[in-house]
Structures are given as C-alpha cells and as structure tokens.
Design an enzyme around this catalytic site. Structure first.
Site, mmCIF file in Angstrom:
data_model
loop_
_atom_site.group_PDB
_atom_site.id
_atom_site.type_symbol
_atom_site.label_atom_id
_atom_site.label_comp_id
_atom_site.label_asym_id
_atom_site.label_seq_id
_atom_site.Cartn_x
_atom_site.Cartn_y
_atom_site.Cartn_z
ATOM 1 N N HIS A 122 0.835 -1.200 0.000
ATOM 2 C CA HIS A 122 0.000 0.000 0.000
ATOM 3 C C HIS A 122 0.875 1.258 0.000
ATOM 4 O O HIS A 122 1.859 1.328 0.735
ATOM 5 C CB HIS A 122 -0.860 0.051 1.266
ATOM 6 C CG HIS A 122 -1.908 -1.008 1.330
ATOM 7 N ND1 HIS A 122 -2.925 -0.986 2.250
ATOM 8 C CD2 HIS A 122 -2.124 -2.122 0.575
ATOM 9 C CE1 HIS A 122 -3.709 -2.045 2.073
ATOM 10 N NE2 HIS A 122 -3.235 -2.748 1.068
ATOM 11 N N ARG A 147 -0.349 -0.226 -4.500
ATOM 12 C CA ARG A 147 -1.721 0.288 -4.452
ATOM 13 C C ARG A 147 -1.671 1.754 -4.047
ATOM 14 O O ARG A 147 -1.056 2.088 -3.028
ATOM 15 C CB ARG A 147 -2.512 -0.523 -3.420
ATOM 16 C CG ARG A 147 -3.996 -0.236 -3.422
ATOM 17 C CD ARG A 147 -4.701 -0.924 -2.263
ATOM 18 N NE ARG A 147 -4.694 -0.109 -1.075
ATOM 19 C CZ ARG A 147 -5.599 -0.191 -0.081
ATOM 20 N NH1 ARG A 147 -6.571 -1.079 -0.156
ATOM 21 N NH2 ARG A 147 -5.526 0.584 0.966
ATOM 22 N N TYR A 159 -11.247 6.402 3.196
ATOM 23 C CA TYR A 159 -10.608 5.084 3.201
ATOM 24 C C TYR A 159 -9.238 5.132 2.512
ATOM 25 O O TYR A 159 -9.076 5.779 1.479
ATOM 26 C CB TYR A 159 -11.480 4.040 2.472
ATOM 27 C CG TYR A 159 -10.695 2.778 2.293
ATOM 28 C CD1 TYR A 159 -10.501 1.928 3.377
ATOM 29 C CD2 TYR A 159 -10.041 2.500 1.106
ATOM 30 C CE1 TYR A 159 -9.691 0.821 3.265
ATOM 31 C CE2 TYR A 159 -9.229 1.394 0.978
ATOM 32 C CZ TYR A 159 -9.054 0.559 2.069
ATOM 33 O OH TYR A 159 -8.230 -0.524 1.961
ATOM 34 N N ASP A 214 -8.027 0.791 -4.867
ATOM 35 C CA ASP A 214 -9.185 0.171 -4.208
ATOM 36 C C ASP A 214 -10.298 1.213 -4.100
ATOM 37 O O ASP A 214 -10.148 2.217 -3.401
ATOM 38 C CB ASP A 214 -8.758 -0.314 -2.815
ATOM 39 C CG ASP A 214 -9.790 -1.225 -2.163
ATOM 40 O OD1 ASP A 214 -10.949 -1.234 -2.613
ATOM 41 O OD2 ASP A 214 -9.420 -1.915 -1.188
ATOM 42 N N HIS A 216 -13.201 0.528 -2.869
ATOM 43 C CA HIS A 216 -13.854 0.179 -1.596
ATOM 44 C C HIS A 216 -15.376 0.332 -1.644
ATOM 45 O O HIS A 216 -15.990 0.975 -0.787
ATOM 46 C CB HIS A 216 -13.245 0.985 -0.439
ATOM 47 C CG HIS A 216 -12.883 0.125 0.745
ATOM 48 N ND1 HIS A 216 -13.612 0.115 1.894
ATOM 49 C CD2 HIS A 216 -11.871 -0.765 0.921
ATOM 50 C CE1 HIS A 216 -13.061 -0.751 2.751
ATOM 51 N NE2 HIS A 216 -12.008 -1.300 2.186
ATOM 52 N N GLU A 240 -10.240 -2.251 -7.714
ATOM 53 C CA GLU A 240 -10.760 -3.232 -6.757
ATOM 54 C C GLU A 240 -12.096 -2.779 -6.188
ATOM 55 O O GLU A 240 -12.272 -1.586 -5.879
ATOM 56 C CB GLU A 240 -9.732 -3.385 -5.633
ATOM 57 C CG GLU A 240 -10.172 -4.327 -4.543
ATOM 58 C CD GLU A 240 -9.186 -4.364 -3.385
ATOM 59 O OE1 GLU A 240 -8.039 -3.905 -3.544
ATOM 60 O OE2 GLU A 240 -9.581 -4.832 -2.312
ATOM 61 N N GLU A 266 -13.339 -9.368 -1.356
ATOM 62 C CA GLU A 266 -12.834 -9.532 0.017
ATOM 63 C C GLU A 266 -13.961 -9.694 1.035
ATOM 64 O O GLU A 266 -13.747 -10.268 2.089
ATOM 65 C CB GLU A 266 -11.911 -8.376 0.412
ATOM 66 C CG GLU A 266 -12.597 -7.044 0.524
ATOM 67 C CD GLU A 266 -11.631 -5.890 0.789
ATOM 68 O OE1 GLU A 266 -10.525 -5.881 0.219
ATOM 69 O OE2 GLU A 266 -11.999 -4.993 1.565
ATOM 70 N N ARG A 287 -10.675 -12.043 -4.850
ATOM 71 C CA ARG A 287 -9.972 -11.373 -3.747
ATOM 72 C C ARG A 287 -10.338 -11.918 -2.369
ATOM 73 O O ARG A 287 -10.034 -11.282 -1.354
ATOM 74 C CB ARG A 287 -10.347 -9.882 -3.791
ATOM 75 C CG ARG A 287 -9.742 -9.111 -4.920
ATOM 76 C CD ARG A 287 -8.347 -8.650 -4.588
ATOM 77 N NE ARG A 287 -8.337 -7.718 -3.482
ATOM 78 C CZ ARG A 287 -7.394 -7.680 -2.539
ATOM 79 N NH1 ARG A 287 -6.404 -8.530 -2.554
ATOM 80 N NH2 ARG A 287 -7.453 -6.777 -1.581
ATOM 81 N N GLU A 343 -1.585 -9.467 -1.945
ATOM 82 C CA GLU A 343 -1.558 -8.227 -1.152
ATOM 83 C C GLU A 343 -0.711 -8.457 0.100
ATOM 84 O O GLU A 343 -0.857 -9.471 0.784
ATOM 85 C CB GLU A 343 -2.983 -7.834 -0.740
ATOM 86 C CG GLU A 343 -3.038 -6.548 0.071
ATOM 87 C CD GLU A 343 -4.471 -6.180 0.482
ATOM 88 O OE1 GLU A 343 -5.326 -7.077 0.574
ATOM 89 O OE2 GLU A 343 -4.710 -4.986 0.712
ATOM 90 N N TRP A 406 -18.847 1.927 3.123
ATOM 91 C CA TRP A 406 -17.462 2.206 3.500
ATOM 92 C C TRP A 406 -16.591 1.235 2.795
ATOM 93 O O TRP A 406 -15.876 0.931 2.303
ATOM 94 C CB TRP A 406 -17.242 2.046 5.018
ATOM 95 C CG TRP A 406 -15.849 2.461 5.407
ATOM 96 C CD1 TRP A 406 -15.376 3.737 5.563
ATOM 97 C CD2 TRP A 406 -14.726 1.595 5.678
ATOM 98 N NE1 TRP A 406 -14.061 3.710 5.920
ATOM 99 C CE2 TRP A 406 -13.623 2.417 5.986
ATOM 100 C CE3 TRP A 406 -14.559 0.199 5.682
ATOM 101 C CZ2 TRP A 406 -12.369 1.912 6.299
ATOM 102 C CZ3 TRP A 406 -13.321 -0.318 5.998
ATOM 103 C CH2 TRP A 406 -12.226 0.526 6.311
HETATM 104 C C1 CS2 Z 1 -8.901 -3.462 2.116
HETATM 105 C C2 CS2 Z 1 -9.056 -4.100 3.453
HETATM 106 O O1 CS2 Z 1 -6.900 -4.655 1.885
HETATM 107 C C3 CS2 Z 1 -7.845 -4.174 1.293
HETATM 108 O O2 CS2 Z 1 -7.998 -4.240 0.103
HETATM 109 O O3 CS2 Z 1 -10.055 -3.296 1.400
HETATM 110 O O4 CS2 Z 1 -7.964 -3.708 4.182
HETATM 111 C C4 CS2 Z 1 -10.354 -3.858 4.256
HETATM 112 O O5 CS2 Z 1 -10.642 -2.516 4.384
HETATM 113 C C5 CS2 Z 1 -10.204 -4.480 5.626
HETATM 114 O O6 CS2 Z 1 -9.825 -5.810 5.526
HETATM 115 C C6 CS2 Z 1 -11.468 -4.357 6.455
HETATM 116 O O7 CS2 Z 1 -11.361 -5.103 7.606
HETATM 117 MG MG MG Z 2 -9.891 -3.952 -0.571
#
Ligand code: CS2
Ligand code: MG
Length: 406
Positions: A122, A147, A159, A214, A216, A240, A266, A287, A343, A406
């Site tokens: 990140h 990222r 975020y 991301d 999100h 993502e 995710e 993911r 990741e 979120w």
């Molecule tokens: C995020 C996550 O890693 C990612 O791509 O979207 O860190 C996510 O926000 C967290 O796992 C939430 O618990």
């Molecule tokens: Mg994510």
C-alpha cells in the site's frame, strides 16, 4: 489421529486476532485464523459454543468431511461468522495434516508452481506529493506493484489514507473509540480527482510499475464504468471493489464500457458469491481471504473454478487477517496454477511477539520455508499480555448525512 481439544485465543497485539488451536491425541497442534474485523467475538462464541464440541473425537485427517459437516450440518449456511469459523477449523486441520506428513502445506496442495510470490504493498498520502513519497518508499523496499490511495479535496477523512498527516495503516485499525469513527464521502469530488492523481503518479514512475487502486465499494455500476474508462490511459493493474457487488450481474455494465481489469471479493464468503462473476467473465481477480471464505478447502475450489475462465487468485492480505491466515494464503498461492498477485499490507510490529512466522519478504516477493505445516507458531503467554479491545471499522456518510458504503 483424533482431535483431542479445540481452544480459542483472542489477543490484540496492535489489533485484534482470533486464533483457533486444535490438538490431536498424537500431540500434534494446528492453528487457524478466525479473525472477523470489528465482529471478532461473534466468531469466538460460534467456535466455542457450537463448533468445539463437534470436533473433539473426530478424525483429524478427514478434512473434507469435517468441512461438509460444519457447513451442511449447521443448516444455516454461509455468512461471514459461520465461514470464518469453518475456515479456522479447516486451516488448523491442514496444518496438522502437513505436520503429520512432515511437509510444508503447499506440498500437499500439489507442490510449488513457482519460486516466489509477487506481492503488492500500500502507498498512501493525502496530497499527491505525499502519495508520491509513499510510492517511492515502496519502490525502495523492492515492490514492483503498489496500491495508490490519495485523499480527496473537500473531504476530511477517507478510506485508504484516513486524514491529512495520518500514519500509514491508520485507516485500517479502526480507532479504539467507543463508537465507529465517521468518515465523509463525495463521489463527484472523488471521480474528478482520481484520474489526475493516476496521471501524475504514472508520469513520475514510468510505465513499468504496476499501479492498483481500491474503490472500496463506493460506486454505482455506471460510475464505475466511467472511472474505469477515465483511468485506462494510465494502465492500472486493477480497480478493486468498484461496486458493492451484492448484485453480481451489475458488473456486466462496467465490463461493457471499460477494459480496466477488475478485482473483487474480500467481503464475499462463498464460491456462490462469484458464480455469475466467474461464469460470465466479469472479473479478472478473485480477492477472498482464506480466513473469510471457508478456509483452504473452499478457496482451492474457488481458485480452480476461476482458473477455468483465466481468472487469477489475488488473496486478500490486509493487517486484519492474522499471520496464520496470511500463511495459509501463501501456501495456496504457491500451489495453484492461476496465482495473480498477493496483497502484503504487513502486520503491526507487536504481532511479532505473538506470531512467529517462517514466511519472508525480499525484493517485492514473499517466500515460504520448507518447515512442516503452515509454518506459524503462536505464543500463548505473549498473547495474554495483549487483551482484546473492542474496535470498530469506520462508517461513511455523504455531505447530507446519508450513510454510504465504506
Ligand atoms: C482493504 C481491506 O486490503 C484491502 O484491500 O479493502 O484492508 C479492508 O478494508 C479491511 O480488511 C477491512 O477489515
Ligand atoms: Mg480492498
């Protein structure tokens, strides 16, 4: 070899982790990760009250049968709490089986398909200048895929970067407040800002570095289509979670309008959450986390289903997956043919006191050792020094107060 005991540990070395330990009558132990960020104790109760009594006396080698017993036997299928609990049992049983075989787990999954696992890290900064400094830091650490999450003009927190001047990672371990932190959101401001940031970062670092982003879960399908088309000139590695994707078919609209690769999943916890997405080739990367989608047994099936459609595995690896769940991801990554990227958000430094891991990072890639099992040890004494602390993820509101994803 029978399961003799199932113990659940909760510790907070920098953030909360739920760990299952199974012990067999032959003295072998296996670890599983059951961490569900912000709802940790729901999984603890599920494991202690409803799953542990079912495990004692079962054949520790019967992994598929135990998986089916916990999945079908509950009658109430799926959902993040159930699937995290099943995942923890599944990981712990694979850990035990591999230790019994005196092999690293990836050998039992078919053996290594590659020599290293490419990882992305990140980078974050409220201003584009701060973001560029953060990308540079990642490149200096050896990463070739990064990222990028910038701030958005007009917002105070969002975020991936939280607020101006916030520390790297401060956006993930929800502040230890009595109630969730509230962030603000403005889709139009975000859509106006992101293409310029991508352009600046691409200009600065050139064509070879892979840039990920991301979203999100914040856009509608038509907004996602528009963003994808706007970013195409800067060649993103992926976008993502562009939409919440409860409606899988909605992604076909995004796909019609952009060739930007899409990664998703995710928050999914079952192969059925991907059924349309994979069958209709609406995504490029899956993911899910091993921890949240039913463990190694279920993720292997998901990876193999995705492989039929040339879709790759890009397992979720944030700091809220414990080092046990992360190690499980790496073993699967190494074994499957359709590995994409991993990741690597990294864990808080305190987690090293509790989890002793054999995986290593070097030059943009992750490596597994040949130690038997998952290659993670849990220090129960050290864990006791980090008691559980309630922690919420943030929530997100539009300027008029409407609650947004979120
Ligand atoms: C995020 C996550 O890693 C990612 O791509 O979207 O860190 C996510 O926000 C967290 O796992 C939430 O618990
Ligand atoms: Mg994510």
């Amino acid at each position: 070899m029978k399961i003799e005991s199932a113990e659940v540990f909760v510790a907070s070395p920098g953030r909360n982790y739920v760990t299952l330990k199974l012990t067999t009558d032959t003295g072998l132990t296996g670890l599983g990760d059951a961490t569900l960020n912000g709802r940790e104790l729901a999984v603890v109760a599920y494991l202690q009250e409803h799953v542990a009594p079912l495990l004692v006396g079962r054949d520790a080698h019967a992994i598929e049968d135990t998986w089916q017993y916990l999945y079908r036997g509950a009658y109430w299928r799926r959902g993040p709490v159930t699937m995290a609990a099943i995942a923890a049992v599944d990981m712990a049983l694979w850990d035990i089986k591999a230790k019994a075989a005196q092999m690293p787990l990836y050998q039992l999954l078919g053996g290594p398909s590659r020599t290293k696992l490419r990882a992305y890290a990140h980078a974050t900064g409220w201003s584009t200048g701060e973001l560029i400094a953060s990308v540079q830091q990642r490149i200096d650490e050896g990463f070739t895929a990064v990222r990028i999450q910038p701030g958005v003009p007009g917002l105070n927190r969002t975020y991936g970067v939280n607020g101006a001047g916030s520390a790297l990672g401060a956006y993930e371990p929800a502040a230890r407040l009595a109630l969730p932190e509230e962030e603000d959101w403005d889709t139009s401001a975000y859509m106006r800002h992101i293409p310029g940031v991508f352009g600046t970062v691409r200009d600065k670092f050139g064509p070879e570095i892979d840039l990920l982003h991301d979203v999100h879960h914040r856009l509608t399908p038509i907004q996602a289509a528009k963003l994808g088309a706007a970013l195409e000139p800067f060649n993103p590695f992926w976008l993502e979670d562009v939409t919440p994707a409860e409606n899988q078919a909605a992604l076909s609209l995004v796909r019609t309008h952009t060739t930007v690769p899409l990664a998703i999943g995710e928050t999914f916890n079952s192969i059925f959450d991907y059924q349309i997405l994979i069958r209709d080739q609406l995504i490029d990367y899956v993911r899910s986390a091993v921890t949240h989608a039913g463990g190694i047994t279920a993720m292997r099936k998901l990876a193999d289903y995705a492989a039929l459609y040339q879709i790759k595995l890009a397992i979720h690896g944030p700091s809220d997956i414990s080092p046990v769940g992360f190690a499980a991801a790496l073993h699967l990554d190494l074994a499957v043919h359709n590995f994409g990227i991993q990741e690597y958000m990294m864990h808080p430094v305190q987690a090293r006191d509790v989890f002793d891991v054999d995986y290593t990072y070097a030059d943009g890639a992750l490596y597994l050792s040949d130690s038997p099992g998952l290659g993670v040890r849990y220090d129960e004494t050290a864990a006791a020094a980090y008691p559980y602390e309630r922690a919420y993820l943030p929530v997100n509101r539009l300027k008029d107060g409407t609650l947004h994803d979120w």
